[in-house]
Motif scaffolding. Sequence first.
Motif, PDB file in Angstrom:
ATOM      1  N   ALA A  98       8.388 -88.484 -37.582  1.00 14.90           N
ATOM      2  CA  ALA A  98       9.091 -89.056 -36.467  1.00 14.90           C
ATOM      3  C   ALA A  98       9.994 -88.400 -35.879  1.00 14.90           C
ATOM      4  N   GLU A  99      10.921 -87.774 -36.806  1.00 12.81           N
ATOM      5  CA  GLU A  99      11.830 -87.109 -36.173  1.00 12.81           C
ATOM      6  C   GLU A  99      11.597 -85.959 -35.166  1.00 12.81           C
ATOM      7  N   ASN A 100      10.516 -85.106 -35.508  1.00 13.43           N
ATOM      8  CA  ASN A 100      10.157 -84.126 -34.626  1.00 13.43           C
ATOM      9  C   ASN A 100       9.686 -84.736 -33.221  1.00 13.43           C
ATOM     10  N   LEU A 101       8.758 -85.637 -33.360  1.00 13.06           N
ATOM     11  CA  LEU A 101       8.484 -86.420 -32.096  1.00 13.06           C
ATOM     12  C   LEU A 101       9.500 -86.882 -31.060  1.00 13.06           C
ATOM     13  N   ARG A 102      10.394 -87.525 -31.925  1.00 12.62           N
ATOM     14  CA  ARG A 102      11.537 -88.002 -31.333  1.00 12.62           C
ATOM     15  C   ARG A 102      12.490 -86.937 -30.541  1.00 12.62           C
ATOM     16  N   ILE A 103      12.785 -85.789 -31.258  1.00 12.55           N
ATOM     17  CA  ILE A 103      13.308 -84.611 -30.597  1.00 12.55           C
ATOM     18  C   ILE A 103      12.760 -83.963 -29.595  1.00 12.55           C
ATOM     19  N   HIS A 104      11.412 -83.906 -29.555  1.00 12.65           N
ATOM     20  CA  HIS A 104      10.353 -83.665 -28.567  1.00 12.65           C
ATOM     21  C   HIS A 104      10.595 -84.541 -27.063  1.00 12.65           C
ATOM     22  N   ALA A 105      10.510 -85.520 -27.341  1.00 10.05           N
ATOM     23  CA  ALA A 105      10.613 -86.590 -26.418  1.00 10.05           C
ATOM     24  C   ALA A 105      12.146 -86.551 -25.697  1.00 10.05           C
ATOM     25  N   ASP A 106      12.782 -86.392 -26.608  1.00 12.43           N
ATOM     26  CA  ASP A 106      14.528 -86.348 -26.008  1.00 12.43           C
ATOM     27  C   ASP A 106      14.491 -85.301 -24.778  1.00 12.43           C
ATOM     28  N   LEU A 107      13.999 -83.958 -25.372  1.00 15.06           N
ATOM     29  CA  LEU A 107      14.007 -82.783 -24.358  1.00 15.06           C
ATOM     30  C   LEU A 107      13.474 -82.950 -23.028  1.00 15.06           C
ATOM     31  N   TYR A 108      12.294 -84.043 -22.979  1.00 16.60           N
ATOM     32  CA  TYR A 108      11.428 -84.367 -21.847  1.00 16.60           C
ATOM     33  C   TYR A 108      11.959 -85.715 -21.243  1.00 16.60           C
ATOM     34  N   GLY A 109      13.059 -86.067 -21.701  1.00 18.89           N
ATOM     35  CA  GLY A 109      13.534 -87.454 -21.138  1.00 18.89           C
ATOM     36  C   GLY A 109      12.724 -88.704 -21.498  1.00 18.89           C
ATOM     37  N   GLU A 148       1.816 -81.094 -34.532  1.00 20.18           N
ATOM     38  CA  GLU A 148       2.140 -80.047 -33.190  1.00 20.18           C
ATOM     39  C   GLU A 148       1.424 -80.472 -31.900  1.00 20.18           C
ATOM     40  N   LEU A 149      -0.078 -80.945 -32.086  1.00 18.25           N
ATOM     41  CA  LEU A 149      -0.500 -81.326 -30.943  1.00 18.25           C
ATOM     42  C   LEU A 149      -0.196 -82.964 -30.463  1.00 18.25           C
ATOM     43  N   ALA A 150       0.245 -83.735 -31.285  1.00 21.36           N
ATOM     44  CA  ALA A 150       0.642 -84.954 -30.985  1.00 21.36           C
ATOM     45  C   ALA A 150       2.089 -84.681 -30.202  1.00 21.36           C
ATOM     46  N   LYS A 151       2.760 -83.996 -30.872  1.00 16.30           N
ATOM     47  CA  LYS A 151       4.195 -83.503 -29.912  1.00 16.30           C
ATOM     48  C   LYS A 151       3.905 -83.277 -28.564  1.00 16.30           C
ATOM     49  N   VAL A 152       2.820 -82.402 -28.492  1.00 17.43           N
ATOM     50  CA  VAL A 152       2.608 -81.678 -27.067  1.00 17.43           C
ATOM     51  C   VAL A 152       1.913 -82.981 -26.055  1.00 17.43           C
ATOM     52  N   LEU A 153       1.227 -83.778 -26.750  1.00 20.94           N
ATOM     53  CA  LEU A 153       0.377 -84.668 -25.886  1.00 20.94           C
ATOM     54  C   LEU A 153       1.259 -85.910 -25.463  1.00 20.94           C
ATOM     55  N   MET A 154       2.537 -86.073 -25.904  1.00 22.95           N
ATOM     56  CA  MET A 154       3.154 -86.967 -25.584  1.00 22.95           C
ATOM     57  C   MET A 154       3.771 -86.782 -24.081  1.00 22.95           C
ATOM     58  N   THR A 155       3.765 -85.695 -23.714  1.00 26.75           N
ATOM     59  CA  THR A 155       4.463 -85.395 -22.449  1.00 26.75           C
ATOM     60  C   THR A 155       3.215 -85.217 -21.347  1.00 26.75           C
ATOM     61  N   ASP A 156       1.820 -85.901 -21.692  1.00 32.59           N
ATOM     62  CA  ASP A 156       0.856 -85.940 -21.155  1.00 32.59           C
ATOM     63  C   ASP A 156       0.480 -84.631 -20.148  1.00 32.59           C
ATOM     64  N   PRO A 157       0.482 -83.550 -20.667  1.00 32.18           N
ATOM     65  CA  PRO A 157       0.118 -82.176 -19.776  1.00 32.18           C
ATOM     66  C   PRO A 157      -1.111 -82.423 -19.107  1.00 32.18           C
ATOM     67  N   LYS A 158      -1.224 -81.555 -17.944  1.00 29.08           N
ATOM     68  CA  LYS A 158      -2.404 -81.415 -17.188  1.00 29.08           C
ATOM     69  C   LYS A 158      -3.256 -80.246 -17.642  1.00 29.08           C
ATOM     70  N   VAL A 159      -2.286 -79.237 -18.264  1.00 32.11           N
ATOM     71  CA  VAL A 159      -2.681 -77.871 -18.725  1.00 32.11           C
ATOM     72  C   VAL A 159      -2.245 -77.586 -20.192  1.00 32.11           C
ATOM     73  N   LEU A 160      -3.307 -77.399 -21.058  1.00 30.43           N
ATOM     74  CA  LEU A 160      -2.672 -77.153 -22.567  1.00 30.43           C
ATOM     75  C   LEU A 160      -3.304 -75.615 -22.657  1.00 30.43           C
ATOM     76  N   LEU A 161      -2.220 -74.865 -23.354  1.00 28.38           N
ATOM     77  CA  LEU A 161      -2.349 -73.687 -23.693  1.00 28.38           C
ATOM     78  C   LEU A 161      -2.272 -73.634 -25.466  1.00 28.38           C
ATOM     79  N   LEU A 162      -3.262 -72.987 -26.014  1.00 31.19           N
ATOM     80  CA  LEU A 162      -3.036 -72.920 -27.524  1.00 31.19           C
ATOM     81  C   LEU A 162      -3.339 -71.527 -27.961  1.00 31.19           C
ATOM     82  N   ASP A 163      -2.470 -71.125 -28.715  1.00 28.73           N
ATOM     83  CA  ASP A 163      -2.714 -69.553 -29.153  1.00 28.73           C
ATOM     84  C   ASP A 163      -3.354 -69.794 -30.750  1.00 28.73           C
ATOM     85  N   GLU A 164      -4.505 -69.466 -30.935  1.00 34.03           N
ATOM     86  CA  GLU A 164      -5.263 -69.659 -32.166  1.00 34.03           C
ATOM     87  C   GLU A 164      -4.542 -70.523 -32.958  1.00 34.03           C
ATOM     88  N   PRO A 165      -4.790 -72.029 -32.642  1.00 33.07           N
ATOM     89  CA  PRO A 165      -4.177 -73.120 -33.477  1.00 33.07           C
ATOM     90  C   PRO A 165      -4.776 -73.295 -34.787  1.00 33.07           C
TER      91      PRO A 165
END
Length: 324
Positions: A98-109, A148-165
């Motif tokens: 939860a804390e990881n998700l909250r920090i990422h959300a704060d970075l995106y407002g 990791e993926l849930a964190k990224v998906l919160m920002t609703d990206p149109k383009v997703l880049l993954l490096d050997e996930p």
Amino acid sequence: MIRIDHLTHVYPGSRKTAPRTAISDLSLQVGDGEFAILSGPNGSGKSTLFRILCGLALPSSGTVHIGGFDLFTQAAKVRTILGVVFQSPAVDKHLSVAENLRIHADLYGLRGAEFSRRRDEALGWTDLADRLDQQVATLSGGLARQVELAKVLMTDPKVLLLDEPTTGLDPVSRRNFLDALHRLQKSRGMTVLMTSHVFAEADDVDRVAIMREGVLLAYDTPAALKAMIGTEMVVVQAKDTEGLAARLRSEMGLAVRCIGDEVRLEETENGESLPLLEKILDRYRPEVLSISIKQPGLDDVFVHVTSRAVPDHALALDLRRTGS
């Protein structure tokens, strides 16, 4: 959605080393809503390209557009539609899910009800619902990747880049992660570009790009790439691989190649392979340890393409014109 035009990147030399070209005049496009995989041997330029696409490095020349925005002059706009999953973990293992998700959300407002909605939506496909207060360090590799993926998906990206996930994941976790990624990509209509060296991960994607030494050697659909080396191929293991290959060339006029301890007759069509197999056995049975007919897979395409001389890359140019 991703357009790369004539991209070149040269690492400068020093007193002891010469300049090194990591990417050489690379051009490719990934269409809106497509899932593409980028592969190549170590040193092929994948990591350099990924760093450039993420905005972590500037190329020596060329242009990149993501979602219609110039990556180098409109970086802020690109970041609003871009999500990135790095090969190395980008979560704090000492914090809870939860804390990881909250920090990422704060970075995106993201705050309040909007944050709660997006968090719940991003977690909907995961196995993390009852683990939000658990420290990430205590999770399995597969569950940590879900964070990791849930964190990224919160920002609703149109383009997703993954490096050997899937690096470091066991086969079950890898399959579950990829299945979830494909479902999310289709349901959200995301454009995905993922680097990988596991060709089992590429069979279900829209396009596969293969690089070597900074050069794009091939870029097309999995089916089209497999068709490059025929619908079937004869594979022989012999007591003397090079010796048998030489005799097949000189005595039978066959275009064979040695790959490791195998002699391969590629670019055959259905119905041609069995008669050839029988002729080889009839003439050279004492020299043959095993012989089989197999359907080419993407791993065979990779070996076929990357074993060609890099300067002779007319194939890549043709595929870029017709396949992008």
